[in-house]
Design a protein around this motif. Sequence first.
Motif, short mmCIF file in Angstrom:
data_model
loop_
_atom_site.label_atom_id
_atom_site.label_comp_id
_atom_site.label_asym_id
_atom_site.label_seq_id
_atom_site.Cartn_x
_atom_site.Cartn_y
_atom_site.Cartn_z
N THR A 654 0.83 -1.21 0.00
CA THR A 654 0.00 0.00 0.00
C THR A 654 0.86 1.26 0.00
O THR A 654 0.61 2.19 -0.78
CB THR A 654 -0.94 0.00 1.22
OG1 THR A 654 -1.81 -1.14 1.14
CG2 THR A 654 -1.79 1.26 1.26
N ILE A 655 1.87 1.31 0.85
CA ILE A 655 2.72 2.51 0.91
C ILE A 655 3.53 2.62 -0.38
O ILE A 655 3.75 3.73 -0.89
CB ILE A 655 3.62 2.51 2.16
CG1 ILE A 655 4.35 3.86 2.29
CG2 ILE A 655 4.60 1.37 2.15
CD1 ILE A 655 3.45 5.05 2.46
N GLN A 656 3.96 1.48 -0.95
CA GLN A 656 4.71 1.54 -2.20
C GLN A 656 3.84 2.08 -3.33
O GLN A 656 4.26 2.95 -4.11
CB GLN A 656 5.25 0.15 -2.57
CG GLN A 656 6.22 0.19 -3.75
CD GLN A 656 5.87 -0.79 -4.86
OE1 GLN A 656 4.69 -1.05 -5.08
NE2 GLN A 656 6.87 -1.32 -5.53
N THR A 657 2.61 1.59 -3.44
CA THR A 657 1.69 2.07 -4.48
C THR A 657 1.38 3.55 -4.28
O THR A 657 1.34 4.32 -5.24
CB THR A 657 0.39 1.25 -4.45
OG1 THR A 657 0.70 -0.13 -4.62
CG2 THR A 657 -0.56 1.69 -5.54
N PHE A 658 1.17 3.96 -3.03
CA PHE A 658 0.87 5.36 -2.71
C PHE A 658 2.04 6.25 -3.15
O PHE A 658 1.82 7.32 -3.74
CB PHE A 658 0.63 5.49 -1.20
CG PHE A 658 0.27 6.88 -0.76
CD1 PHE A 658 -1.03 7.35 -0.87
CD2 PHE A 658 1.22 7.72 -0.21
CE1 PHE A 658 -1.36 8.62 -0.45
CE2 PHE A 658 0.91 8.99 0.20
CZ PHE A 658 -0.39 9.45 0.09
#
Length: 695
Positions: A654-658
Amino acid sequence: MITPRLLTLLLLIFFTALLAQSQEMTTQQEAWLYRIVQKTPALSNSWKEHFTFNTEPFQRVQQGELKSDFDAIFNYQQQFPESLQINYQAIKTSSHGLITEAAIKLTLWELNEELKACIYHPDNRNHALWVQFSKPLIALLPKIKSKKQEEAIKTVMHPSLPIFKKIETLEALKLDAMEQKEVLNRWSQMVADYCQVRSQYFFSILSDGAHMVNTAFLAAGEGSGTAGLLYEEEINPNDSSQLWYGKGIGLFTYQLRTYQKSVRLKEHLSTTMQLPAGQRVALHTSLWGLNSSFKPMLIITDDTISYHLFANFDTKTLSPDAHLGEGISHFDRIEQYRHKHIIEPLKELQADNSLTTIFNKELASKAAVEDEIHQLEAEIDTLLKYEPDNTNAISYRKRLIDSKLHILSDKEQRIRTLNEKLSKENRDIIQAEEQLKEMVELCGPNPQTWQKQGENYVFPTGVKFDFQTQDLIFPSHPSKRTLQIRLLSASYSLRGKQKDEVQAYVSLTNAAEPPQPLLSELDTTFSYYFHPDEYHSYNTHYLDTILIEQLQHYQAVAIHFTHSDVLKPQSADYHYPDRQREYKLPMTGDALKRQASIKLFEQGDTLHIAVNASTDPVASRLSQSAGTLKKQLSVTKTSTTNNSYLEALRALQTIQTFIIKNGLQQLIPPSSFSYTHPLLTTYECQLIQSEIFSQ
């Protein structure tokens, strides 16, 4: 040529214009407004402080609860108008959707009181309002004698008689189904037309001269009676010690249809509304007549996508969240119908002792008998060729063939019977699938998911539902669009045509542009949801370009990984009641647990990003992960132990995609943070972080 409906509307507008000259409410109307606001949760939550009145002398304990005597309050406010103070200036600055709701309910309350005054006091029937409503109805009853005609008009126009009573009266007058439909549909249309015009008058007062864009009225149900306006009941006119029907339920705007020689209420009502170009518009809805056992739905369809709003009896509000409140919705009926009439019959057809199994066994047995007959016939041919005088052997085999032909005939009859039963079962399933398709189509195409942000529910399209104001807000769009609004009420039974009664009032108003968020007030949470055993979310959030530029000015970024309920034991025996249901909307309770969130906030010159992820209780097997990672983590089977790995994968993915989707790679490089988890070793956390950020 001026149509009767247009003439009615012109008269209504003229009548309202005369009343609107003063542009202020009477003492009576203010007292009604006070009652409406106090008894409407959406209005009370936002406007309660705008009304000053000492309710203490009018409160009493009923069944352990402190309740206000609103009839006594109304009488007191009539006698002492100065006892009630209303801050109109504060109301004018509130949501136009809330003002619309107040205006419509005030119109209905006033209409209810004025019609009752004409019905119970014949001297009032020269009142312009009574003449205005009764004249078009009289024109539809030319064959009825004067006295009976007057009684019929009183019944049709009675604001608190349920629709079935009105139908009974018209049937007793020997009106056929078409005539009944014309009279009652005309009554509903006149109520809707009057309320649209009259509520504009009240809306103008409360909004400082603004105008409603559009208003529509939808009613659904079987017509036996329901809760009244503000959930109040009328006093029985023949026995003042007894309660009667719900207040104002005779004003429900039902639409009827003919069926054979009778009339029936239309099961599903819908209307269309135009979204004007270049304006931010709020669609506001209020439901009246809610029942704790049922959960009506509003379906708002915008071209190829739909938004679902579910009623909540406890709070008397709407929300995109189907899990709030109790009661059966049309959506629930769909799943119940699917399970009972499709899934269960298919399981029964595939069971070990099912008709399908027995049918296949009979076919196999029939084939075996046919093989035996063919074998005997071959033996007879051989005997005739090589031992023609061996008549005993030949006769014996012929007798065996006759016996087996009888057996074969019995089996063929049994197979035909089984085939008929199987065909019927399959036809029933096909018909159920067709019926289910119709039920699903009523919910509109492509229902939208939502994310909760404070009091708001935000959809991927940019549309927002404000729970506080009950407004579904559509952003400005360069072109006009047509919305379809459908009211769906749950049926009393799974296949039943009779449905719970409910009235909806839908309005379009202009919505003020929201203030631009300031960086100093940054405190935003983005939520993400996942399918079972997956860690790639099916929704993505993009930041505004201006906000991204503002984020670049921070001197430092700190990422925190938080965990919810990770230490609670999970049962390996827990399974989804229906796994396929986990991939559909609205989300199940388990689906809501499969989430991750990113919260942005600041402290001084530092931007803080809090990342949280969770799993549902079902055991995981990391089906989306590469074999190398699973081998390194020693994941060889499905286990609840793997849920901690899945939680880590969701948080980091999630943080990588964000970061990538919003172009924040330079601001937040992977080397600037390290993932930690209380149930995982440092080595395991490093493995998972390396796996995600090496993609």
